[in-house]
Write a protein that holds these residues in place. Structure first.
Motif, PDB file in Angstrom:
ATOM      1  N   GLU B  28     -43.068 -38.648 -82.510  1.00 54.43           N
ATOM      2  CA  GLU B  28     -43.429 -37.658 -81.670  1.00 54.43           C
ATOM      3  C   GLU B  28     -44.348 -38.223 -80.547  1.00 54.43           C
ATOM      4  OE1 GLU B  28     -44.954 -34.499 -85.002  1.00 54.43           O
ATOM      5  OE2 GLU B  28     -45.833 -34.382 -82.959  1.00 54.43           O
ATOM      6  N   VAL B  29     -45.209 -38.999 -80.892  1.00 55.39           N
ATOM      7  CA  VAL B  29     -46.084 -39.655 -79.926  1.00 55.39           C
ATOM      8  C   VAL B  29     -45.332 -40.339 -78.663  1.00 55.39           C
ATOM      9  CG1 VAL B  29     -47.936 -41.500 -79.465  1.00 55.39           C
ATOM     10  CG2 VAL B  29     -48.283 -39.832 -81.566  1.00 55.39           C
ATOM     11  N   VAL B  30     -44.131 -41.178 -78.965  1.00 60.09           N
ATOM     12  CA  VAL B  30     -43.479 -41.826 -78.381  1.00 60.09           C
ATOM     13  C   VAL B  30     -42.486 -40.933 -77.486  1.00 60.09           C
ATOM     14  CG1 VAL B  30     -41.191 -43.085 -78.042  1.00 60.09           C
ATOM     15  CG2 VAL B  30     -42.989 -44.009 -79.607  1.00 60.09           C
ATOM     16  N   GLN B  31     -42.221 -39.801 -77.926  1.00 58.08           N
ATOM     17  CA  GLN B  31     -41.591 -38.727 -77.138  1.00 58.08           C
ATOM     18  C   GLN B  31     -42.554 -38.240 -76.067  1.00 58.08           C
ATOM     19  OE1 GLN B  31     -40.643 -35.126 -78.511  1.00 58.08           O
ATOM     20  NE2 GLN B  31     -38.706 -34.766 -77.297  1.00 58.08           N
ATOM     21  N   LYS B  32     -43.919 -37.919 -76.581  1.00 58.39           N
ATOM     22  CA  LYS B  32     -44.809 -37.351 -75.594  1.00 58.39           C
ATOM     23  C   LYS B  32     -44.990 -38.263 -74.601  1.00 58.39           C
ATOM     24  CE  LYS B  32     -48.145 -34.880 -78.221  1.00 58.39           C
ATOM     25  NZ  LYS B  32     -49.439 -34.816 -78.816  1.00 58.39           N
ATOM     26  N   VAL B  33     -45.146 -39.618 -74.888  1.00 58.97           N
ATOM     27  CA  VAL B  33     -45.597 -40.425 -73.836  1.00 58.97           C
ATOM     28  C   VAL B  33     -44.588 -40.519 -72.941  1.00 58.97           C
ATOM     29  CG1 VAL B  33     -46.166 -42.978 -73.244  1.00 58.97           C
ATOM     30  CG2 VAL B  33     -47.117 -41.811 -75.351  1.00 58.97           C
ATOM     31  N   ASN B  34     -43.235 -40.566 -73.382  1.00 59.00           N
ATOM     32  CA  ASN B  34     -42.105 -40.675 -72.598  1.00 59.00           C
ATOM     33  C   ASN B  34     -42.107 -39.324 -71.209  1.00 59.00           C
ATOM     34  OD1 ASN B  34     -40.125 -42.778 -72.031  1.00 59.00           O
ATOM     35  ND2 ASN B  34     -38.884 -41.670 -73.730  1.00 59.00           N
ATOM     36  N   GLU B  35     -42.464 -38.205 -71.941  1.00 57.72           N
ATOM     37  CA  GLU B  35     -42.320 -37.262 -71.088  1.00 57.72           C
ATOM     38  C   GLU B  35     -43.601 -37.296 -70.158  1.00 57.72           C
ATOM     39  OE1 GLU B  35     -41.183 -33.964 -74.600  1.00 57.72           O
ATOM     40  OE2 GLU B  35     -42.930 -33.345 -73.387  1.00 57.72           O
ATOM     41  N   MET B  36     -44.678 -37.856 -70.325  1.00 51.43           N
ATOM     42  CA  MET B  36     -45.581 -37.953 -69.543  1.00 51.43           C
ATOM     43  C   MET B  36     -45.312 -38.933 -68.594  1.00 51.43           C
ATOM     44  SD  MET B  36     -49.246 -38.093 -71.467  1.00 51.43           S
ATOM     45  CE  MET B  36     -50.231 -38.451 -70.436  1.00 51.43           C
TER      46      MET B  36
END
Lengths: 149, 155
Positions: B28-36
């Motif tokens: 989840e965290v990796v996906q959020k950072v990717n989106e950011m």
């Protein structure tokens, strides 16, 4: 100085000796006392100043490293970790940042330093669990009650 | 059984979180950072770069001075490849030990190539009539860091 007659002008000529003396005195101009004006006293002081600066250039590297280590220790204690635990666990997690950069991060990027401390703490706990193992006895060992008759 | 001082070990018992849940949380965290990163919700980026056998903490519009010669003319653009850490205000990407070249791009330009001020090396032993004086002039290069870019290819 305003020199009003020709003999006075002749007496104040700039010889080579003047320039040779100025070469030494120019390094002594910011010293305290007569050694910033008098050549005889300045020679020794300038020589000592040069020697001290050469030695200090080698000491500076050691002094700066201890300074960085002190700063990293202070910052990691704020996050509940001691310096040896912090550094060893960071190295075990293959993060090869040197002490200068970690000290700069601790000063200017506190959130990044907090994440590094958390990483080191997690690696430390994993190391403890790996060292403790399963809690069972190793195989191939048995105990025997010895009877004395 | 009664609890004595030797029932449990003296160190505090540590339990690691469940690996399955942890893997989900990490993804989840990796996906959020990717989106950011993809949407560009970061301000100024800083990077830790290994260059000229030293580590530097740099941002854009930074000046760096190295105490050696670089085989590049003045005005050449250089890409620094050994990036150890990249960070912004909300997230940092820590490399183990290096970050991938498809993730970060650090560009710099060579601004000037000069010599250092004349440093004096002197050795002197008293009462032995021994003194040696040497003037050392090192070549120096000044670089300006133009940009630090990150691309959303985390997994």
């Amino acid at each position: 100085m305003v020199l009003l007659s020709a003999p006075r002008w002749l007496r104040s000529r700039l010889t080579d000796r003047f320039w040779r003396v100025q070469e030494v005195l120019k390094y002594a101009r910011h010293f305290r006392g007569r050694k910033n004006r008098c050549f005889k006293l300045a020679v020794g002081s300038v020589r000592r100043a040069f020697v001290k600066s050469t030695k200090a250039r080698r000491e500076k590297k050691r002094i700066l490293r201890t300074l960085w280590i002190t700063r990293i220790e202070a910052a990691s204690l704020e996050h509940g970790l001691k310096y040896p635990a912090f550094i060893s666990n960071l190295l075990k997690s293959q993060v090869e940042l040197n002490r200068k950069v970690i000290a700069d991060l601790a000063i200017y990027e506190p959130k990044t330093f907090k994440s590094l401390a958390a990483l080191a703490q997690r690696r430390r706990q994993e190391g403890f669990l790996a060292a403790l193992g399963d809690g069972k006895e190793p195989e191939g060992i048995f105990s025997r009650i010895v009877h004395h008759y | 059984v009664a609890k004595t001082s030797l029932t449990s070990p003296p160190w505090p018992e540590v339990k690691l979180p469940d690996p399955v849940e942890e893997a989900k949380y990490h993804a989840e965290v990796v996906q959020k950072v990717n989106e950011m990163i993809a949407t560009g919700q970061y301000g100024r980026l800083f990077a830790v770069v290994h260059f000229a056998s030293k580590q530097w903490k740099i941002t854009s519009e930074d000046l760096i001075m190295m105490d050696n010669v670089l085989e590049a003319e003045c005005g050449d653009r250089i890409r620094m490849e050994k990036v150890l850490l990249v960070g912004a205000d909300d997230f940092t990407l820590i490399g183990r030990p290096l970050l991938g070249k498809d993730l970060v791009r650090v560009e710099a330009t060579v601004i000037e190539k000069t010599e250092s001020w004349p440093k004096i090396n002197m050795r002197f032993w008293k009462r032995h009539n021994y003194q040696r004086k040497k003037i050392i002039v090192n070549p120096q290069t000044v670089l300006r860091i133009n940009t630090i870019e990150i691309f959303p290819c985390l997994s």
